[in-house]
Enzyme design. Sequence first.
Site, PDB file in Angstrom:
ATOM      1  CG  ASP A  94      -2.257   0.626   0.966  1.00  0.00           C
ATOM      2  OD1 ASP A  94      -2.300   1.861   0.943  1.00  0.00           O
ATOM      3  OD2 ASP A  94      -3.261  -0.094   0.785  1.00  0.00           O
ATOM      4  CG  HIS A 125      -5.164   4.043   1.392  1.00  0.00           C
ATOM      5  ND1 HIS A 125      -4.932   2.713   1.156  1.00  0.00           N
ATOM      6  CD2 HIS A 125      -6.395   4.309   0.903  1.00  0.00           C
ATOM      7  CE1 HIS A 125      -5.977   2.186   0.538  1.00  0.00           C
ATOM      8  NE2 HIS A 125      -6.884   3.132   0.379  1.00  0.00           N
ATOM      9  CB  SER A 339      -9.197   0.930  -0.250  1.00  0.00           C
ATOM     10  OG  SER A 339      -8.846   1.342  -1.528  1.00  0.00           O
TER      11      SER A 339
END
Length: 462
Positions: A94, A125, A339
């Site tokens: 990621d 994130h 996600s």
Amino acid sequence: MFRLVSAVLAVACGVALGAGGAAADRPPPVVPGLMPPGPPMGPPEDTEQPANAPCVSTVPGGDGPAVPAAQRALNLDRAWQFSRGAGQLVAVIDTGVARHPRLPGLIGGGDFVSRSDGTEDCDGHGTAVAGVIAAAVVPGQGFAGVAPEATIVSIRQSSEFFQAKGRSQQKNPEDLPDGYGNTHTMAWAIRRAADMGATVINVSETTCPSGPLHDEDLGAALQYAAVEKNAVVVVAAGNNDVCRGTNPVQDPVDPAADPWSKVTMNVSPARYDQYALSVGSVDGNGQPSKFTVPGPWVGVAAPGENITSLDVNFADPNSRGTTGGFVKRGQQSAVSGTSFATPYVAGVAALVRARFPQLSALEVIQRIEATAHAPAEGWDPYLGYGTVDPVQALTAEVPNTLPAKRSGGAQSWQLPVPSAPPGADDTARNVALIGTGVIAVLLVLGYLASFPLRRRFGVRED
């Protein structure tokens, strides 16, 4: 969502830029010779973070004893009676994972964006993804990861805030960075995770370019990880706010058709569904999220809206806080998207691997799919085989095979015409009426017969 650009395509967390216009094809056959190289680690070129691209900040939220809705929906408290993911190494490919007190065993696995060990996260994130998977249980805090005893290894392979070095001199001062990361660095990262011994690999990034998908090395890396290294690879289905266009999958005129024949937009790595488990999102009511990109590759779904996870507090690295949103360039957004549905399923995979260590990676995927809450059609391009159920995945007996990823489609049956109901049984009534009639007749006859007798005996009637 952010853009990650290369000379070939653009990639974004959760989903990628661009939407294809031509009919999509099944992924090409995997060629093992296209496997990406192993070490050395690092980006394939020098990169930079422009001065006008400060890292994100997070919105505090989710602290306290209240259990987040997504966590309650999955009934994790009961699932933890059977497994907490102990002994599992979960790779998060990621934007990096920042060190956090609730990720005590975090391992830096490398960086394909800059020169860190993978534990820097300018985007926030990857840290949120890792928190959903394995945030430790803390007294007085309702939020925790799905597999709180699993260990996270972070490999940074993308960032919205970086670009190739020297690009700033070619752009206006106010221009945003290009972003960095592509399917090739993703392929390298997957191989890196597999070589490090990851038992589960989470990839909350996808690509859906408008042109051809040159992702053959990514397919080879997925096969290597899933088959040769026995790692469960869990990937996002993608979000339609960036994958713009249509992807109908199901044709109402031909509902039983091969769903691949209806796809107009490819999504990678999700399309390599023979090696990876692709995850769609559901809302708080269990309905498919409007942003999920449907596809014949979708395996299961999980909560993906208004998620609570770990924050990235650059001012206080020792913060034990949680977050419910990101702030970027003054704009606030919720922690939502496929996600964030993906790490819920990756966490379940870690629970299953800990409880059933004898199962292969592909058998773990089958168990998760077989025990999901199935839609009415049996399989659905938004939900796959249904919403993931951790308790059932840890306890149920599962079939050896699953039906193909194809909706049952609308069906019709000729219902039998009901036979006429039997007539009412009037026997009792008729007997009563006849009996009454006979008695009445006899009474009348008896009365009439009494007249001659009365005259004979001189009975006078007044």
